[in-house]
Write a protein that holds these residues in place. Structure first.
Motif, PDB file in Angstrom:
ATOM      1  N   ARG A 125       0.998  31.787   7.187  1.00  0.00           N
ATOM      2  CA  ARG A 125       1.080  30.633   8.032  1.00  0.00           C
ATOM      3  C   ARG A 125       1.836  31.075   9.278  1.00  0.00           C
ATOM      4  N   TYR A 126       2.583  32.001   9.365  1.00  0.00           N
ATOM      5  CA  TYR A 126       2.931  32.339  10.737  1.00  0.00           C
ATOM      6  C   TYR A 126       1.927  33.065  11.592  1.00  0.00           C
ATOM      7  N   VAL A 127       1.146  33.699  10.821  1.00  0.00           N
ATOM      8  CA  VAL A 127       0.213  34.475  11.739  1.00  0.00           C
ATOM      9  C   VAL A 127      -0.684  33.473  12.227  1.00  0.00           C
ATOM     10  N   ALA A 128      -1.180  32.519  11.331  1.00  0.00           N
ATOM     11  CA  ALA A 128      -2.121  31.242  11.913  1.00  0.00           C
ATOM     12  C   ALA A 128      -1.636  30.704  13.226  1.00  0.00           C
ATOM     13  N   SER A 129      -0.151  30.269  13.043  1.00  0.00           N
ATOM     14  CA  SER A 129       0.168  29.621  14.073  1.00  0.00           C
ATOM     15  C   SER A 129       0.401  30.583  15.471  1.00  0.00           C
ATOM     16  N   GLU A 130       0.557  31.658  15.028  1.00  0.00           N
ATOM     17  CA  GLU A 130       0.855  32.626  16.353  1.00  0.00           C
ATOM     18  C   GLU A 130      -0.468  32.651  17.023  1.00  0.00           C
ATOM     19  N   LEU A 131      -1.662  32.586  16.192  1.00  0.00           N
ATOM     20  CA  LEU A 131      -2.903  33.098  16.857  1.00  0.00           C
ATOM     21  C   LEU A 131      -3.208  31.513  17.268  1.00  0.00           C
ATOM     22  N   ALA A 132      -2.754  30.353  16.822  1.00  0.00           N
ATOM     23  CA  ALA A 132      -3.135  29.122  17.625  1.00  0.00           C
ATOM     24  C   ALA A 132      -2.573  29.156  18.815  1.00  0.00           C
ATOM     25  N   VAL A 133      -1.270  29.685  18.863  1.00  0.00           N
ATOM     26  CA  VAL A 133      -0.617  29.691  20.312  1.00  0.00           C
ATOM     27  C   VAL A 133      -1.179  30.548  21.336  1.00  0.00           C
ATOM     28  N   GLU A 134      -1.781  31.681  20.747  1.00  0.00           N
ATOM     29  CA  GLU A 134      -2.273  32.776  21.816  1.00  0.00           C
ATOM     30  C   GLU A 134      -3.545  32.431  22.231  1.00  0.00           C
ATOM     31  N   PHE A 135      -4.211  31.628  21.184  1.00  0.00           N
ATOM     32  CA  PHE A 135      -5.727  31.269  21.753  1.00  0.00           C
ATOM     33  C   PHE A 135      -5.722  29.742  22.170  1.00  0.00           C
ATOM     34  N   GLN A 136      -4.494  28.993  22.439  1.00  0.00           N
ATOM     35  CA  GLN A 136      -4.430  27.852  23.032  1.00  0.00           C
ATOM     36  C   GLN A 136      -5.322  26.963  22.081  1.00  0.00           C
ATOM     37  N   ALA A 137      -4.964  27.042  20.669  1.00  0.00           N
ATOM     38  CA  ALA A 137      -5.804  25.997  19.966  1.00  0.00           C
ATOM     39  C   ALA A 137      -4.787  25.147  19.204  1.00  0.00           C
ATOM     40  N   ALA A 138      -5.262  23.918  18.884  1.00  0.00           N
ATOM     41  CA  ALA A 138      -4.525  22.896  17.984  1.00  0.00           C
ATOM     42  C   ALA A 138      -4.232  23.652  16.798  1.00  0.00           C
ATOM     43  N   PHE A 139      -2.938  23.277  16.201  1.00  0.00           N
ATOM     44  CA  PHE A 139      -2.452  23.941  14.969  1.00  0.00           C
ATOM     45  C   PHE A 139      -2.433  22.735  13.945  1.00  0.00           C
ATOM     46  N   ILE A 140      -2.823  22.621  12.524  1.00  0.00           N
ATOM     47  CA  ILE A 140      -2.662  21.775  11.938  1.00  0.00           C
ATOM     48  C   ILE A 140      -1.643  22.449  10.886  1.00  0.00           C
ATOM     49  N   PRO A 141      -0.516  21.852  10.681  1.00  0.00           N
ATOM     50  CA  PRO A 141       0.501  22.327   9.773  1.00  0.00           C
ATOM     51  C   PRO A 141       0.149  21.571   8.511  1.00  0.00           C
ATOM     52  N   TYR A 142      -0.752  22.138   7.567  1.00  0.00           N
ATOM     53  CA  TYR A 142      -1.019  21.456   6.203  1.00  0.00           C
ATOM     54  C   TYR A 142       0.087  21.881   5.328  1.00  0.00           C
ATOM     55  N   GLN A 143       0.776  23.036   5.519  1.00  0.00           N
ATOM     56  CA  GLN A 143       1.815  23.341   4.571  1.00  0.00           C
ATOM     57  C   GLN A 143       3.031  22.226   4.602  1.00  0.00           C
ATOM     58  N   SER A 144       3.287  21.915   5.851  1.00  0.00           N
ATOM     59  CA  SER A 144       4.368  21.074   6.228  1.00  0.00           C
ATOM     60  C   SER A 144       3.901  19.568   5.725  1.00  0.00           C
ATOM     61  N   VAL A 145       2.701  19.263   5.917  1.00  0.00           N
ATOM     62  CA  VAL A 145       1.997  18.007   5.458  1.00  0.00           C
ATOM     63  C   VAL A 145       2.106  17.763   4.089  1.00  0.00           C
ATOM     64  N   PHE A 146       1.897  18.894   3.153  1.00  0.00           N
ATOM     65  CA  PHE A 146       2.063  18.903   1.667  1.00  0.00           C
ATOM     66  C   PHE A 146       3.233  18.796   1.288  1.00  0.00           C
ATOM     67  N   ASP A 147       4.314  19.652   1.947  1.00  0.00           N
ATOM     68  CA  ASP A 147       5.462  19.421   1.662  1.00  0.00           C
ATOM     69  C   ASP A 147       6.331  18.285   1.690  1.00  0.00           C
ATOM     70  N   GLU A 148       5.853  17.623   2.673  1.00  0.00           N
ATOM     71  CA  GLU A 148       6.180  16.336   2.743  1.00  0.00           C
ATOM     72  C   GLU A 148       5.667  15.467   1.871  1.00  0.00           C
ATOM     73  N   ALA A 149       4.487  15.604   1.304  1.00  0.00           N
ATOM     74  CA  ALA A 149       3.637  14.784   0.478  1.00  0.00           C
ATOM     75  C   ALA A 149       4.340  14.782  -0.762  1.00  0.00           C
ATOM     76  N   ILE A 150       4.936  16.033  -1.363  1.00  0.00           N
ATOM     77  CA  ILE A 150       5.375  16.105  -2.628  1.00  0.00           C
ATOM     78  C   ILE A 150       6.628  15.370  -2.719  1.00  0.00           C
ATOM     79  N   LYS A 151       7.219  14.947  -1.754  1.00  0.00           N
ATOM     80  CA  LYS A 151       8.465  13.813  -2.040  1.00  0.00           C
ATOM     81  C   LYS A 151       7.710  12.514  -2.386  1.00  0.00           C
ATOM     82  N   ARG A 152       6.663  12.162  -2.376  1.00  0.00           N
ATOM     83  CA  ARG A 152       5.848  10.951  -2.628  1.00  0.00           C
ATOM     84  C   ARG A 152       5.364  11.049  -4.292  1.00  0.00           C
TER      85      ARG A 152
END
Lengths: 254, 254
Positions: free
Chosen positions: B195-222
């Motif tokens: 996860r961290y490497v993907a986010s780091e590369l997103a910053v390096e390549f000025q990409a949008a980053f979609i935080p799927y893990q965080s999205v699911f971490d929130e979803a499992i509260k529902r």
């Protein structure tokens, strides 16, 4: 078949109203709905929602999977898109969604499989979209049923359903057709009768009515008919998504 | 692998922040995004949008159809849901959407088919989700690549893409895993490195980053993990729809 049904012309004038070219989706759906004045269906916790109809509902669903909420079992059409939004949003409401649309079906074919493919599934919400084959197959000479057959068979099917489940919530979709490889201008005005009958039955059975034809009539102001459906009967991806949004407009989630 | 990357712990703390149980979807996505601070990608008229990745992107797409915007060719996963919304909303913008995800792929396998399955397609927007197999297959002993292989291969792939298309708009999805039949607690914290490497590369390549893990971490509260994914790797219908909504949050339509 002109003048066969009182009020038809008035109805068509009513749903055809849509003078403003709408560029954003919500206003398109709202315009169509304002014209059709649909009933809003409240989906309860623990509901079983059944989608019934022809190929437009079927949408290549996997016949080997009978599991509710299963991706393959729901096909790739409007029922699948509506299901995905419902299941995502109402994640903790124990909702079961089933698709039993079958390609090519006319009303009498729904009736033939109604016991196992509808009543036995104990639906709390039943959504039906049927009618385009009833006209299309008559037109091409492979079916003898008329608009009256459609109305009588459809009414009997809904009555049978209501007799078994007096509290069932019904959603009736408007049959629709766009100019396309399978649909010529000579379909109209005869085809409009099927739209009218469906809307009439929706009123009679206190069903929500989804005005798909009006929705597509608005959509073709944004992109040509072929963008939404190649043959004029089966929606392409954006058309199926559009239909699902119209369907979702008619329900309120728990 | 602890402490291999500077800033990892800080990142994980950051994206894990989500103390409020969110019941409505928009706030879940917003919370995850507020933590990840993504870049917003503007999709232009006439864009070609390419989805690349593994089985999560593939999602049973029809290999016999190569047509952009085709229902079967897009599979039934998050790419398909995102495509349907884009094509419905931006109906008059001549957007072409292509899915070339392939089940089981790790980064080096994307690289092997990158010329024909990415560069030759001339994408204006490229969305990549890859990483779970890079960890999973290493873990089960069928692959030798480490987290460093993942980072180096992924970086080279993105660099090659940028060299060919300097103005390409990149979207990088966060690899994610939920407890499930294929995922045990022992996946963590090692999996977090991906996860961290993907986010780091997103910053390096000025990409949008979609935080799927965080999205699911929130979803499992529902709803429990198994509602969103049975094996913890592949999303079920509501999980795929949720992912598409997170993806769509990162783009602005023309």
């Amino acid at each position: 078949m002109k003048n066969q049904y009182q009020g038809r012309r008035k109805f068509i004038q009513k749903v055809a109203v849509g003078t403003m070219a709408s560029l954003s989706f919500p206003s398109i759906i709202s315009n169509a709905f304002a014209a059709a004045k649909p009933k809003k269906i409240v989906i309860e916790k623990n509901s079983i929602i059944l989608f019934q109809g022809d190929s437009i509902t079927d949408a290549s669903r996997d016949r080997n999977s009978m599991r509710p909420n299963d991706t393959g079992a729901l096909g790739t059409g409007y029922a699948h898109f509506a299901a995905a939004d419902i299941l995502q949003q109402a994640a903790d409401k124990n909702i079961k969604i089933i698709n039993r649309g079958v390609s090519g079906n006319k009303v009498y074919q729904l009736a033939e499989r109604w016991q196992q493919d509808a009543l036995d599934l104990n639906p709390g919400v039943l959504s039906v979209l049927v009618g385009v084959n009833d006209y299309w197959h008559l037109r091409r000479g492979t079916y003898k049923g008329t608009i009256r057959t459609y109305r009588d068979d459809y009414k009997a099917l809904l009555q049978k359903t209501k007799d078994k489940f007096p509290d069932i919530k019904l959603i009736i979709g408007e049959p629709f057709a766009l100019p396309g490889s399978a649909v010529s201008k000579t379909w109209f005005p005869d085809f409009h009768e099927y739209r009218y009958v469906a809307s009439e039955l929706a009123v009679e059975f206190q069903a929500a009515f989804i005005p798909y034809q009006s929705v597509f009539d608005e959509a073709i102001k944004r992109a040509p008919e072929g963008y939404w459906s190649a043959d004029g009967v089966h929606p392409l991806l954006p058309g199926a998504r559009l239909m699902s949004l119209a369907w979702l407009e008619a329900v309120k989630l728990p």
